[in-house]
Design a protein around this motif. Structure first.
Motif, PDB file in Angstrom:
ATOM      1  N   UNK A  33     -58.578 -51.134 -60.629  1.00 15.58           N
ATOM      2  CA  UNK A  33     -57.761 -50.819 -59.460  1.00 15.58           C
ATOM      3  C   UNK A  33     -57.928 -51.949 -58.454  1.00 15.58           C
ATOM      4  N   UNK A  34     -56.816 -52.388 -57.899  1.00 19.76           N
ATOM      5  CA  UNK A  34     -56.833 -53.480 -56.940  1.00 19.76           C
ATOM      6  C   UNK A  34     -56.066 -53.080 -55.686  1.00 19.76           C
ATOM      7  N   UNK A  35     -56.365 -53.788 -54.626  1.00 25.36           N
ATOM      8  CA  UNK A  35     -55.604 -53.662 -53.392  1.00 25.36           C
ATOM      9  C   UNK A  35     -54.773 -54.928 -53.283  1.00 25.36           C
ATOM     10  N   UNK A  36     -53.505 -54.780 -52.979  1.00 27.97           N
ATOM     11  CA  UNK A  36     -52.634 -55.945 -52.851  1.00 27.97           C
ATOM     12  C   UNK A  36     -51.949 -55.921 -51.497  1.00 27.97           C
ATOM     13  N   UNK A  37     -51.637 -57.106 -51.013  1.00 21.37           N
ATOM     14  CA  UNK A  37     -50.787 -57.261 -49.848  1.00 21.37           C
ATOM     15  C   UNK A  37     -49.533 -57.960 -50.334  1.00 21.37           C
ATOM     16  N   UNK A  38     -48.394 -57.542 -49.792  1.00 21.79           N
ATOM     17  CA  UNK A  38     -47.113 -58.038 -50.283  1.00 21.79           C
ATOM     18  C   UNK A  38     -46.202 -58.477 -49.142  1.00 21.79           C
ATOM     19  N   UNK A  39     -45.181 -59.236 -49.529  1.00 25.41           N
ATOM     20  CA  UNK A  39     -44.095 -59.621 -48.635  1.00 25.41           C
ATOM     21  C   UNK A  39     -42.797 -59.312 -49.350  1.00 25.41           C
ATOM     22  N   UNK A  40     -41.750 -59.032 -48.593  1.00 24.76           N
ATOM     23  CA  UNK A  40     -40.441 -58.822 -49.178  1.00 24.76           C
ATOM     24  C   UNK A  40     -40.155 -57.372 -49.496  1.00 24.76           C
TER      25      UNK A  40
ATOM     26  N   UNK B 202     -43.250 -59.992 -53.328  1.00 29.33           N
ATOM     27  CA  UNK B 202     -44.146 -61.097 -53.637  1.00 29.33           C
ATOM     28  C   UNK B 202     -45.555 -60.716 -53.189  1.00 29.33           C
ATOM     29  N   UNK B 203     -46.521 -60.842 -54.099  1.00 27.04           N
ATOM     30  CA  UNK B 203     -47.916 -60.518 -53.791  1.00 27.04           C
ATOM     31  C   UNK B 203     -48.553 -61.721 -53.113  1.00 27.04           C
ATOM     32  N   UNK B 204     -49.194 -61.476 -51.956  1.00 27.58           N
ATOM     33  CA  UNK B 204     -49.844 -62.548 -51.210  1.00 27.58           C
ATOM     34  C   UNK B 204     -51.363 -62.478 -51.295  1.00 27.58           C
ATOM     35  N   UNK B 205     -51.913 -61.332 -51.743  1.00 24.34           N
ATOM     36  CA  UNK B 205     -53.362 -61.169 -51.846  1.00 24.34           C
ATOM     37  C   UNK B 205     -53.677 -60.119 -52.891  1.00 24.34           C
ATOM     38  N   UNK B 206     -54.684 -60.391 -53.709  1.00 19.04           N
ATOM     39  CA  UNK B 206     -55.194 -59.438 -54.705  1.00 19.04           C
ATOM     40  C   UNK B 206     -56.698 -59.359 -54.514  1.00 19.04           C
ATOM     41  N   UNK B 207     -57.211 -58.164 -54.325  1.00 19.97           N
ATOM     42  CA  UNK B 207     -58.659 -57.968 -54.215  1.00 19.97           C
ATOM     43  C   UNK B 207     -59.014 -56.628 -54.851  1.00 19.97           C
ATOM     44  N   UNK B 208     -60.272 -56.385 -55.103  1.00 19.40           N
ATOM     45  CA  UNK B 208     -60.676 -55.120 -55.715  1.00 19.40           C
ATOM     46  C   UNK B 208     -60.552 -53.978 -54.726  1.00 19.40           C
ATOM     47  N   UNK B 209     -60.144 -52.843 -55.214  1.00 14.40           N
ATOM     48  CA  UNK B 209     -60.059 -51.636 -54.401  1.00 14.40           C
ATOM     49  C   UNK B 209     -61.460 -51.061 -54.288  1.00 14.40           C
ATOM     50  N   UNK B 210     -61.920 -50.860 -53.075  1.00  8.17           N
ATOM     51  CA  UNK B 210     -63.224 -50.237 -52.863  1.00  8.17           C
ATOM     52  C   UNK B 210     -63.009 -48.891 -52.197  1.00  8.17           C
ATOM     53  N   UNK B 211     -63.912 -47.972 -52.480  1.00  4.63           N
ATOM     54  CA  UNK B 211     -63.770 -46.621 -51.947  1.00  4.63           C
ATOM     55  C   UNK B 211     -64.623 -46.425 -50.735  1.00  4.63           C
TER      56      UNK B 211
END
Length: 67
Positions: free
Chosen positions: A45-52, A58-67
């Protein structure tokens, strides 16, 4: 936004995620590097930041999802 890692190419540092509705979205090396990750495994599971908008997301950031 959350997603699930789908593919990852460690040589090019690119890959794709599946949004929770099943839509695949690709990410480039710059988005991967912005998250500070060293490795990504399909299924994580990842957390992403997007544009558009949805059709031109468009994905601008991919990092691990932490709880």
């Amino acid at each position: 936004m959350q997603a699930t890692a789908y593919t990852y190419d460690p040589e090019n540092r690119t890959g794709s995620v599946l949004l929770d509705d099943g839509t695949p979205v690709e990410f480039g090396a710059e988005a991967f590097e912005a998250g500070g990750l060293r490795l990504l495994r399909p299924g994580q599971r990842v957390r992403i930041e997007t544009e558009g908008a949805k059709g031109d997301l468009r994905i601008t950031l991919v990092t691990l999802q932490t709880f």
